[in-house]
Write an enzyme that holds these catalytic residues in place. Structure first.
Site, PDB file in Angstrom:
ATOM      1  N   TRP A 211       0.805  -1.220   0.000  1.00  0.00           N
ATOM      2  CA  TRP A 211       0.000   0.000   0.000  1.00  0.00           C
ATOM      3  C   TRP A 211       0.842   1.275   0.000  1.00  0.00           C
ATOM      4  O   TRP A 211       0.330   2.348  -0.313  1.00  0.00           O
ATOM      5  CB  TRP A 211      -0.924   0.028   1.228  1.00  0.00           C
ATOM      6  CG  TRP A 211      -0.203  -0.230   2.534  1.00  0.00           C
ATOM      7  CD1 TRP A 211      -0.117  -1.425   3.192  1.00  0.00           C
ATOM      8  CD2 TRP A 211       0.550   0.707   3.317  1.00  0.00           C
ATOM      9  NE1 TRP A 211       0.645  -1.290   4.332  1.00  0.00           N
ATOM     10  CE2 TRP A 211       1.063   0.017   4.433  1.00  0.00           C
ATOM     11  CE3 TRP A 211       0.831   2.060   3.186  1.00  0.00           C
ATOM     12  CZ2 TRP A 211       1.841   0.626   5.410  1.00  0.00           C
ATOM     13  CZ3 TRP A 211       1.614   2.691   4.156  1.00  0.00           C
ATOM     14  CH2 TRP A 211       2.102   1.968   5.251  1.00  0.00           C
ATOM     15  N   ASN A 212       2.122   1.195   0.357  1.00  0.00           N
ATOM     16  CA  ASN A 212       2.867   2.450   0.556  1.00  0.00           C
ATOM     17  C   ASN A 212       3.280   3.119  -0.749  1.00  0.00           C
ATOM     18  O   ASN A 212       3.420   4.337  -0.815  1.00  0.00           O
ATOM     19  CB  ASN A 212       4.077   2.229   1.470  1.00  0.00           C
ATOM     20  CG  ASN A 212       5.027   1.176   0.971  1.00  0.00           C
ATOM     21  OD1 ASN A 212       4.655   0.302   0.174  1.00  0.00           O
ATOM     22  ND2 ASN A 212       6.256   1.226   1.424  1.00  0.00           N
ATOM     23  N   LYS A 235      -2.071  -8.876  -7.308  1.00  0.00           N
ATOM     24  CA  LYS A 235      -2.964  -8.641  -6.173  1.00  0.00           C
ATOM     25  C   LYS A 235      -2.464  -7.406  -5.421  1.00  0.00           C
ATOM     26  O   LYS A 235      -1.442  -7.464  -4.748  1.00  0.00           O
ATOM     27  CB  LYS A 235      -3.008  -9.821  -5.210  1.00  0.00           C
ATOM     28  CG  LYS A 235      -4.179  -9.706  -4.209  1.00  0.00           C
ATOM     29  CD  LYS A 235      -3.885 -10.275  -2.837  1.00  0.00           C
ATOM     30  CE  LYS A 235      -3.105  -9.359  -1.949  1.00  0.00           C
ATOM     31  NZ  LYS A 235      -3.865  -8.160  -1.469  1.00  0.00           N
ATOM     32  N   PRO A 236      -3.163  -6.282  -5.513  1.00  0.00           N
ATOM     33  CA  PRO A 236      -2.745  -5.091  -4.774  1.00  0.00           C
ATOM     34  C   PRO A 236      -3.214  -5.145  -3.328  1.00  0.00           C
ATOM     35  O   PRO A 236      -4.021  -6.000  -2.952  1.00  0.00           O
ATOM     36  CB  PRO A 236      -3.442  -3.958  -5.536  1.00  0.00           C
ATOM     37  CG  PRO A 236      -4.714  -4.601  -6.025  1.00  0.00           C
ATOM     38  CD  PRO A 236      -4.358  -6.042  -6.335  1.00  0.00           C
ATOM     39  N   GLY A 291       6.877  -6.396   0.511  1.00  0.00           N
ATOM     40  CA  GLY A 291       6.150  -6.356   1.772  1.00  0.00           C
ATOM     41  C   GLY A 291       7.051  -6.765   2.923  1.00  0.00           C
ATOM     42  O   GLY A 291       8.275  -6.648   2.854  1.00  0.00           O
ATOM     43  N   SER A 292       6.445  -7.268   3.973  1.00  0.00           N
ATOM     44  CA  SER A 292       7.188  -7.579   5.189  1.00  0.00           C
ATOM     45  C   SER A 292       8.053  -8.822   5.016  1.00  0.00           C
ATOM     46  O   SER A 292       7.762  -9.701   4.196  1.00  0.00           O
ATOM     47  CB  SER A 292       6.222  -7.802   6.353  1.00  0.00           C
ATOM     48  OG  SER A 292       5.530  -9.033   6.206  1.00  0.00           O
ATOM     49  N   GLU A 313      11.200  -8.130  -2.232  1.00  0.00           N
ATOM     50  CA  GLU A 313      11.709  -6.868  -1.689  1.00  0.00           C
ATOM     51  C   GLU A 313      11.044  -6.701  -0.336  1.00  0.00           C
ATOM     52  O   GLU A 313       9.862  -6.371  -0.234  1.00  0.00           O
ATOM     53  CB  GLU A 313      11.373  -5.714  -2.639  1.00  0.00           C
ATOM     54  CG  GLU A 313      12.135  -4.442  -2.328  1.00  0.00           C
ATOM     55  CD  GLU A 313      11.274  -3.435  -1.601  1.00  0.00           C
ATOM     56  OE1 GLU A 313      11.496  -3.277  -0.374  1.00  0.00           O
ATOM     57  OE2 GLU A 313      10.408  -2.823  -2.212  1.00  0.00           O
ATOM     58  N   CYS A 347      10.233   1.407   2.655  1.00  0.00           N
ATOM     59  CA  CYS A 347      11.179   0.358   3.039  1.00  0.00           C
ATOM     60  C   CYS A 347      12.615   0.866   3.080  1.00  0.00           C
ATOM     61  O   CYS A 347      13.472   0.245   3.709  1.00  0.00           O
ATOM     62  CB  CYS A 347      11.070  -0.821   2.086  1.00  0.00           C
ATOM     63  SG  CYS A 347      11.170  -0.342   0.357  1.00  0.00           S
ATOM     64  N   GLU A 444      11.621  -2.276  12.310  1.00  0.00           N
ATOM     65  CA  GLU A 444      11.352  -1.259  11.288  1.00  0.00           C
ATOM     66  C   GLU A 444      10.227  -0.357  11.793  1.00  0.00           C
ATOM     67  O   GLU A 444       9.115  -0.817  12.055  1.00  0.00           O
ATOM     68  CB  GLU A 444      10.963  -1.936   9.978  1.00  0.00           C
ATOM     69  CG  GLU A 444      10.919  -1.001   8.795  1.00  0.00           C
ATOM     70  CD  GLU A 444      10.701  -1.733   7.480  1.00  0.00           C
ATOM     71  OE1 GLU A 444      11.057  -1.161   6.439  1.00  0.00           O
ATOM     72  OE2 GLU A 444      10.180  -2.868   7.501  1.00  0.00           O
ATOM     73  N   GLU A 521      15.022  -5.099  -8.886  1.00  0.00           N
ATOM     74  CA  GLU A 521      14.016  -4.466  -9.728  1.00  0.00           C
ATOM     75  C   GLU A 521      14.590  -3.186 -10.304  1.00  0.00           C
ATOM     76  O   GLU A 521      15.498  -2.581  -9.741  1.00  0.00           O
ATOM     77  CB  GLU A 521      12.743  -4.186  -8.927  1.00  0.00           C
ATOM     78  CG  GLU A 521      12.047  -5.456  -8.467  1.00  0.00           C
ATOM     79  CD  GLU A 521      10.747  -5.218  -7.730  1.00  0.00           C
ATOM     80  OE1 GLU A 521       9.840  -6.058  -7.862  1.00  0.00           O
ATOM     81  OE2 GLU A 521      10.641  -4.205  -7.007  1.00  0.00           O
TER      82      GLU A 521
END
Length: 543
Positions: A211-212, A235-236, A291-292, A313, A347, A444, A521
């Site tokens: 989402w960020n 999938k968002p 994500g996490s 990532e 991140c 984090e 990426e």
């Protein structure tokens, strides 16, 4: 059978899924020529454009979509279920979105598989033309895309405008890279033999995005996949689906064929079912996830059964090292940019500031002054520099980390609370006197909190910076060129900013060391994540 009918049949268990269940359009059986990709192919869209408070604010209301996008069609969930999406700054309901599950994901994967032969058969130049058009449409609709992002994610509109430019840059970059995919001719050690290599698309790819950065994390994955000749199912996040769906609308207009790019939306409750279907499918040959770290490890385990290619990532714990020979004003400017962009919810955000003792007091004073000038507010307010956190859980986490640090001896120099605002806000905060016993030294933060640690020697700073399982991004500020080289080489991170607080663009490879992930990426190597290398050895007879 129409996709929605097929979804219903799968959901009720009344039919099995055939290998090519979703149609046999001509483009799926032969590559299209360059002249045929200058305009979008006609498609049937399943419903009228969504209406609501957000759509009415857009210059082009058709960019606001509340259905998923599968095989070139806008689709509801087979169950008819939806989930709600709210503005994190105000709590206002923005709309609902189709709550898809396993059955719809299977359909999207089948569509991607059916589309693969046709799309991979296009030349790199033909695929590049579509990606270029997608880029142009994103830039032409930059304001609307940014407004959608600000309303569902919360970041200031200026940052959202910047993200749309960043997101579009991957379509432009990888469109150009599509034309440069090439193999090699190798020297063979055996007489009478020739070796050539060729690069071919991995196949159907899946992506799970956060989402960020709800637009950039899609194009950073989808653009290289499509450029390589792969098809993709995305999938968002359930918190920011509208940015993803707006990108699908523009991809549709750009001429991306049905099935080549699908977006399956799902609530937090249904997200595991979608992820499970992606991981379990033998038709999906590649998974990309941002994500996490915990979820990344789970996906690795789930993908092991089909030995998928993975790009991960994951989380970071970025150090920001300020040496006593640096330009303090530039260090402060870099620290503000690296820490407080997107309210600290990136991140690569600075998580720990290490300041050399000789300049500690001077840096804290200058940094505190700069941070105190940041304005907390709603993202659509032009004066806002720091928006809300994404949800109440994020606020609770940040509050707990600050409380733990203060209990263990840290001093609040600036901020430290919600700033007197209701909702998901937390004021930009500076904590001094931090040490390794505090939770924020190892967790984090993902919020606008900057903890400051003091160090004496270069070796001490490097050791402290590397004392974490994460290894995504790191920063250092120094005027000493030899020190810059030494520190950059010794930091165990995939991305290092030297005298720079912003390190992300489409040209630089993005990825981490250690538990911060796998693969890269962006850059010229980003497309290789979606390509397989095949070697061909040929026997050559003498004349």
């Amino acid at each position: 059978m129409a996709p929605r009918t097929l979804v219903a049949a799968l959901a009720t268990g009344t039919m099995a899924l055939p290998a090519r269940a979703l149609g046999t359009a001509a483009w799926k059986t032969r590559p299209l020529l360059a002249r045929e990709i200058t305009r979008p192919r006609a498609r049937t869209l399943c419903s009228a454009v969504s209406v609501g408070p957000l759509a009415s604010q857009l210059r082009d209301p058709t960019l606001f979509r509340q259905q998923a996008y599968v095989d070139g069609q806008w689709m509801d969930a087979s169950s008819g279920d939806t989930f709600s999406v709210s503005d994190p700054a105000t709590g206002e309901l923005l709309g609902v979105c189709a709550d898809m599950g396993c059955a719809e994901t299977v359909v999207a994967i089948a569509a991607a598989k059916a589309a693969l032969p046709g799309w991979s058969g296009w030349t790199g130049k033909e695929r590049a033309a579509v990606l270029r058009r997608w880029y142009e449409l994103m830039m032409a609709n930059q304001h609307d895309l940014a407004l959608i992002m600000t309303r569902e994610q919360g970041k200031p509109l200026a940052e959202s405008l910047g993200e749309i430019s960043y997101a579009a840059s991957f379509c432009e970059w990888f469109g150009e890279e599509a034309k440069r995919v090439a193999g090699q001719v190798l020297s063979c050690p055996t007489p009478g033999r020739r070796i050539v290599t060729m690069k071919q698309p991995v196949g159907v790819a899946a992506a799970i995005t956060p989402w960020n950065f709800p637009s950039a994390m899609i194009t950073r994955k989808a653009a290289p996949a499509l450029a390589a000749g792969c098809t993709m199912v995305v999938k968002p996040s359930d918190l920011t689906p509208y940015s993803a769906l707006a990108l699908c609308e523009l991809a549709h207009r750009a001429g991306v064929p049905p099935g080549v790019l699908s977006v399956v939306t799902a609530s937090v409750g249904n997200a595991p079912a979608v992820g499970d279907a992606m991981c379990a499918s033998s038709d999906v040959r590649k998974l990309s996830f941002t994500g996490s770290t915990a979820v990344g490890k789970l996906l690795m385990r789930q993908c092991s059964g089909t030995v998928k290619r993975l790009s991960l990532e994951l989380g970071g714990n970025a150090p920001f090292i300020v040496f006593d020979d640096c330009d303090l004003d530039k260090a402060v400017e870099g620290a503000v940019a690296a820490k407080f962009r997107n309210a600290g919810q990136t991140c690569v955000c600075t998580n720990r500031l290490f300041v050399q003792r000789q300049v500690h007091q001077a840096f804290v004073a200058k940094f505190a002054t700069a941070v105190s000038k940041l304005k907390l507010g709603i993202g659509t307010d032009p004066s806002t520099t720091t928006g809300p956190l994404i949800n109440p859980a994020a606020v609770t986490k940040v509050e707990a980390l600050v409380a733990d640090a203060v209990t263990k001896g840290a001093t609040v120099v600036v901020g430290g609370s919600s700033g007197g605002r209701p909702g998901n806000f937390f004021a930009p905060t500076v904590l001094d006197g931090c040490d390794a016993t505090m939770l924020l030294a190892t967790q984090e933060i993902f919020g606008p909190v900057a903890p400051i640690f003091v160090f004496d020697t270069e070796a001490e700073a490097i050791a402290a910076a590397n004392d974490t399982p994460a290894g995504l991004a790191a920063y250092c500020f120094t005027r000493d060129l030899s020190r810059a080289w030494r520190v950059a080489e010794r930091l165990e991170y995939g991305i290092v900013g030297v005298n720079a607080g912003v390190v992300s663009n489409e040209v630089a490879p993005f990825g981490g060391f250690k538990e911060s992930g796998l693969g890269r990426e962006g850059s010229s190597v980003g497309i290789d994540e979606y390509l397989e290398v095949k070697s061909v050895t040929m026997a050559v007879d003498d004349a």
